[in-house]
Design a protein around this motif. Sequence first.
Motif, PDB file in Angstrom:
ATOM      1  N   SER A 197       0.825  -1.209   0.000  1.00 34.20           N
ATOM      2  CA  SER A 197       0.000   0.000   0.000  1.00 34.20           C
ATOM      3  C   SER A 197       0.860   1.259   0.000  1.00 34.20           C
ATOM      4  N   GLU A 198       2.049   1.177   0.580  1.00 31.69           N
ATOM      5  CA  GLU A 198       2.960   2.320   0.560  1.00 31.69           C
ATOM      6  C   GLU A 198       3.587   2.515  -0.823  1.00 31.69           C
ATOM      7  N   GLU A 199       3.674   1.432  -1.594  1.00 36.33           N
ATOM      8  CA  GLU A 199       4.304   1.505  -2.918  1.00 36.33           C
ATOM      9  C   GLU A 199       3.305   1.806  -4.022  1.00 36.33           C
ATOM     10  N   TRP A 200       2.028   1.480  -3.812  1.00 36.61           N
ATOM     11  CA  TRP A 200       1.026   1.708  -4.855  1.00 36.61           C
ATOM     12  C   TRP A 200       0.898   3.193  -5.169  1.00 36.61           C
ATOM     13  N   LYS A 207      -6.541   2.069  -3.036  1.00 35.89           N
ATOM     14  CA  LYS A 207      -5.760   1.286  -2.072  1.00 35.89           C
ATOM     15  C   LYS A 207      -6.693   0.511  -1.146  1.00 35.89           C
ATOM     16  N   ARG A 208      -7.737   1.186  -0.656  1.00 37.26           N
ATOM     17  CA  ARG A 208      -8.688   0.489   0.220  1.00 37.26           C
ATOM     18  C   ARG A 208      -9.336  -0.677  -0.515  1.00 37.26           C
ATOM     19  N   MET A 234     -10.342   5.542   6.692  1.00 37.59           N
ATOM     20  CA  MET A 234      -9.229   5.437   5.743  1.00 37.59           C
ATOM     21  C   MET A 234      -8.592   4.043   5.863  1.00 37.59           C
ATOM     22  N   LEU A 235      -7.618   3.785   5.004  1.00 41.85           N
ATOM     23  CA  LEU A 235      -6.955   2.480   5.023  1.00 41.85           C
ATOM     24  C   LEU A 235      -6.292   2.217   6.370  1.00 41.85           C
ATOM     25  N   LYS A 236      -5.681   3.249   6.973  1.00 48.32           N
ATOM     26  CA  LYS A 236      -5.032   3.050   8.271  1.00 48.32           C
ATOM     27  C   LYS A 236      -6.042   2.654   9.339  1.00 48.32           C
TER      28      LYS A 236
END
Length: 272
Positions: A197-200, A207-208, A234-236
């Motif tokens: 997810s950090e690289e996308w 991302k979600r 959010m994703l986090k």
Amino acid sequence: MEVVSKENIYSWCREKEIDTECSFGLRGNLTDASNDSIINAVKFLYGVTEPRIVDKWKGSTGTITAVLITNQNQLDPTLLPSMVVVEGVPGWNVQLMCPERKDSGEEGGLSGEEQGNGEPQTRDGLHTTSNAMEIPTHPGEVVDNQVDTVVGKMVSQLERWHFEGGYRRLRIFSGILPVPAGEETYELWRETATQHSEEWQCPEHIKRQRVVESLRGPAMGVIQATRRSNPTAMLKDYIEALDFSFGTLEDVGDLLARLNHTYQEPGETLTH
């Protein structure tokens, strides 16, 4: 399974009097899929906003073989996946189909065999649609419209390549113990999901979607509960909820090892 085509989806939209450019169909054995799981499967697709189920189609055997969905935005079929994951349907066995009008201009409905229990029927005599293109009043507008269409498709395709370039799907995680064959433990799944997810290079909502599509069973239930309690999560927030439900509890040894490898930052005051 009885065949449902893109032309059928178009006719179905006309029957239900919904915008064909804002709607699409899901085709597959969706009998065991709940409304929530269907909505969750498409909620974060690119461009989809507040999707709702318009109708369901039952084949002659009584199984639900197609679902008609609409949303608030006009959709670009080139940015939507051909298959989606729906909880309750094993694997990638649900096809996403955008409506297409027949080249002949005829609006054929589902065949007699496909009508099954006689649910949605194509309405006769519908020859107009709110999506019809207005006739330009100046010849130059024809060229402008064509250029805009071509440029729009090129931009959409470039965005798709940009977002999906090098994209590899995450392994499945359900939270079931013992871990079923073909699935990941939570620790391995979380490490991979966090790194990817950090690289996308794509928007937050994509991302979600990519993370959620790898979840099943109890893990998907955690995400659904998080969405209900916090619609803007959010994703986090998703990861934190999964950590709370499936994260490994640390023992005294783990905590002591972490303390011994914690160093004071420059300028940081000592704790008492």
